[in-house]
Enzyme design. Structure first.
Site, PDB file in Angstrom:
ATOM      1  N   ARG A  18       0.781  -1.342  -0.096  1.00  0.00           N
ATOM      2  CA  ARG A  18      -0.037   0.107  -0.090  1.00  0.00           C
ATOM      3  C   ARG A  18       0.967   1.378  -0.083  1.00  0.00           C
ATOM      4  O   ARG A  18       0.509   2.171   0.304  1.00  0.00           O
ATOM      5  CB  ARG A  18      -1.121  -0.016   1.225  1.00  0.00           C
ATOM      6  CG  ARG A  18      -1.990  -0.981   1.186  1.00  0.00           C
ATOM      7  CD  ARG A  18      -2.889  -0.734   0.127  1.00  0.00           C
ATOM      8  NE  ARG A  18      -3.978  -1.969  -0.150  1.00  0.00           N
ATOM      9  CZ  ARG A  18      -5.313  -1.876   0.137  1.00  0.00           C
ATOM     10  NH1 ARG A  18      -5.699  -0.613   1.005  1.00  0.00           N
ATOM     11  NH2 ARG A  18      -6.056  -2.597   0.105  1.00  0.00           N
ATOM     12  N   ARG A  22      -3.160   6.229   0.237  1.00  0.00           N
ATOM     13  CA  ARG A  22      -3.723   7.366   0.896  1.00  0.00           C
ATOM     14  C   ARG A  22      -2.725   7.970   1.964  1.00  0.00           C
ATOM     15  O   ARG A  22      -2.988   9.083   2.449  1.00  0.00           O
ATOM     16  CB  ARG A  22      -5.071   7.368   1.467  1.00  0.00           C
ATOM     17  CG  ARG A  22      -4.961   5.892   2.001  1.00  0.00           C
ATOM     18  CD  ARG A  22      -6.465   5.700   2.458  1.00  0.00           C
ATOM     19  NE  ARG A  22      -6.585   4.359   3.308  1.00  0.00           N
ATOM     20  CZ  ARG A  22      -7.419   3.869   3.883  1.00  0.00           C
ATOM     21  NH1 ARG A  22      -8.480   4.373   3.818  1.00  0.00           N
ATOM     22  NH2 ARG A  22      -7.555   2.801   4.593  1.00  0.00           N
ATOM     23  N   ARG A  31      -6.291  12.467  -6.491  1.00  0.00           N
ATOM     24  CA  ARG A  31      -7.450  11.501  -6.193  1.00  0.00           C
ATOM     25  C   ARG A  31      -8.742  12.701  -6.049  1.00  0.00           C
ATOM     26  O   ARG A  31      -9.868  12.230  -6.294  1.00  0.00           O
ATOM     27  CB  ARG A  31      -7.465  10.827  -4.913  1.00  0.00           C
ATOM     28  CG  ARG A  31      -8.572  10.090  -4.362  1.00  0.00           C
ATOM     29  CD  ARG A  31      -8.578   8.878  -5.150  1.00  0.00           C
ATOM     30  NE  ARG A  31      -9.579   7.982  -4.459  1.00  0.00           N
ATOM     31  CZ  ARG A  31     -10.939   8.216  -4.114  1.00  0.00           C
ATOM     32  NH1 ARG A  31     -11.478   9.101  -4.572  1.00  0.00           N
ATOM     33  NH2 ARG A  31     -11.446   7.201  -3.300  1.00  0.00           N
ATOM     34  N   ASP A  67      -6.093  -2.388  -8.023  1.00  0.00           N
ATOM     35  CA  ASP A  67      -6.908  -3.125  -6.994  1.00  0.00           C
ATOM     36  C   ASP A  67      -7.003  -4.622  -7.424  1.00  0.00           C
ATOM     37  O   ASP A  67      -6.928  -4.936  -8.532  1.00  0.00           O
ATOM     38  CB  ASP A  67      -8.218  -2.570  -6.715  1.00  0.00           C
ATOM     39  CG  ASP A  67      -8.762  -3.246  -5.340  1.00  0.00           C
ATOM     40  OD1 ASP A  67      -7.962  -2.571  -4.187  1.00  0.00           O
ATOM     41  OD2 ASP A  67      -9.822  -3.941  -5.119  1.00  0.00           O
ATOM     42  N   TYR A 144     -14.868 -11.580  -1.508  1.00  0.00           N
ATOM     43  CA  TYR A 144     -15.564 -10.529  -1.724  1.00  0.00           C
ATOM     44  C   TYR A 144     -16.860 -10.674  -2.509  1.00  0.00           C
ATOM     45  O   TYR A 144     -17.670 -10.100  -2.545  1.00  0.00           O
ATOM     46  CB  TYR A 144     -14.674  -9.272  -2.519  1.00  0.00           C
ATOM     47  CG  TYR A 144     -13.586  -8.640  -1.634  1.00  0.00           C
ATOM     48  CD1 TYR A 144     -14.029  -7.778  -0.779  1.00  0.00           C
ATOM     49  CD2 TYR A 144     -12.119  -9.078  -1.520  1.00  0.00           C
ATOM     50  CE1 TYR A 144     -13.184  -7.106   0.088  1.00  0.00           C
ATOM     51  CE2 TYR A 144     -11.489  -8.534  -0.656  1.00  0.00           C
ATOM     52  CZ  TYR A 144     -11.731  -7.597   0.044  1.00  0.00           C
ATOM     53  OH  TYR A 144     -11.109  -6.784   0.985  1.00  0.00           O
TER      54      TYR A 144
END
Ligand code: 1CP
Length: 341
Positions: A18, A22, A31, A67, A144
């Site tokens: 990651r 963010r 973003r 992703d 998911y």
């Protein structure tokens, strides 16, 4: 990084799961006014955010900005990446007919932006920097698709796995074929290393893993062997699964912070390289605590080659950039001098 994956490195390479998200203000700036999907489908933007962490920190690898759901979104599954939540699926998988509707992937036409991003990032990397391609593993993707969103208990996933073997194996088979085609295409586009993220597989017992997941992990790694790219197999909560995972065909096993690195390495065997495993929460603590934890990892590595330094899982969003800078400096200083085997 490639040499470390093969156990022939002379210093310790470093990247962070990651790293391109963010925690970086420059990511948040890109973003602004855009969705995650807007960025990942635009090769110029995806290339920019893939490279952002390498401009700020002395990292040894870039990881493709995408992703784990990217290939599934690309073949038309009704998935949205929702802010603060993650992937959300409007019609989760319940039965065999739902699985039969999932089509195969043709990476050149379905995810051209992913392949372009890899090619464009590669051109910007320095000699010693690796391009990491990745995919979600079938179990984590299936969780998911079946839950419809992120889960802690995986109740629907397990109900289907235990109760409807035909549907389960059809789904795992379909996701396996998609993953193989997707990772092969990433390697052809220039990815130097491929990581399979089975982030949530640690919810299974070893016997569950062997019956419901392992045949598919093995098929993926066997199919990728011909690419010649080093393969990384990562999961969290895998202490009891490491022995099995180490027989699946990956060169490197990624471990989280719950298992001491030396214990994990003994279990997987020193012929395998190992990746990890700083607790990402340590980066919220003061500098001396960070140093102590990094020192502890190096003590457990005990001078062996074949260690890729990473977190045990991705950054927490509140991680101070100064802590990341400290870890990078400290790992490079310590990792340059400690390998003796
Ligand atoms: O725009 C945003 O900031 C949305 C947040 C975000 C980002 C930046 C999501 C939603 N995905 C990503 C990118 C991403 N995801 C990358 C590339 C960037 C990098 O690593 O630097 C990668 C490798 C992933 C992989 C991923 N997505 C995993 C496997 C790794 C892991 O953390 O275990 C998983 C499980 C996901 C699902 C997902 N996508 C996004 C979120 C918030 C989540 C987690 C949801 C959950 O906790 O279940």
């Amino acid at each position: 990084m490639v040499r470390a994956a093969r156990g022939t490195n002379e210093r310790t390479p470093l990247w962070f799961m990651r790293q391109a998200g963010r925690v970086l203000p420059e990511y948040r700036a890109v973003r602004e006014g855009r969705t995650f999907t807007d960025i990942s489908r635009d090769a110029a933007l995806a290339t920019e955010v893939t490279l952002q962490p390498l401009r700020r920190f002395a990292l040894d690898a870039a990881i493709l900005f995408a992703d784990i759901m990217t290939p599934l979104i690309a073949i038309g599954l009704p998935i949205k990446i929702v802010d603060g939540v993650g992937p959300v699926i409007s019609s989760p998988i319940e039965r065999l007919s739902d699985v039969e509707r999932i089509r195969a992937i043709d990476p050149e036409t379905d995810v051209p932006y992913v392949l372009t991003t890899i090619r464009d990032v590669k051109r910007e990397l320095k000699d010693e920097q690796a391009m990491i391609g990745f995919a979600g593993a079938p179990f984590t993707l299936a969780s998911y698709l079946i839950e419809g969103k992120s889960s802690r208990s995986f109740l629907r996933t397990k109900a289907l796995m235990y109760g409807n073997g035909e549907c389960w194996h059809a789904l795992m088979d379909t996701l396996t074929e998609i993953t193989i085609a997707y990772l092969r295409a990433q390697q052809r586009a220039g990815a130097d290393i491929l990581q399979l993220f089975d982030s949530w597989v640690g919810t299974l017992s070893p016997q569950n893993y062997r019956e419901f997941v392992q045949p598919y992990s093995r098929r993926i790694f066997a199919a990728l062997l011909e690419t010649g790219a080093p393969l990384i197999h990562f999961g969290t909560g895998t202490a009891t699964l490491l022995a099995d995972m180490s027989t699946d065909g990956a060169d490197v096993i990624g471990v989280d912070w719950r298992t001491p690195l030396d214990d994990a390495w003994r279990i997987i065997g020193h012929k395998h390289a190992i990746q990890g495993n700083l607790d990402p929460a340590v980066l919220i603590a003061p500098a001396d605590a960070i140093r102590r934890e990094v020192d502890d990892i190096f003590r457990r590595v005990a001078g062996r080659p074949g260690h890729i330094f990473n977190l045990g899982h991705g950054f927490h969003p509140e991680t101070p950039l100064a802590s990341i800078e400290r870890v990078v400096e400290y790992v490079h200083a310590a990792g340059a001098t400690t390998i003796h085997a």
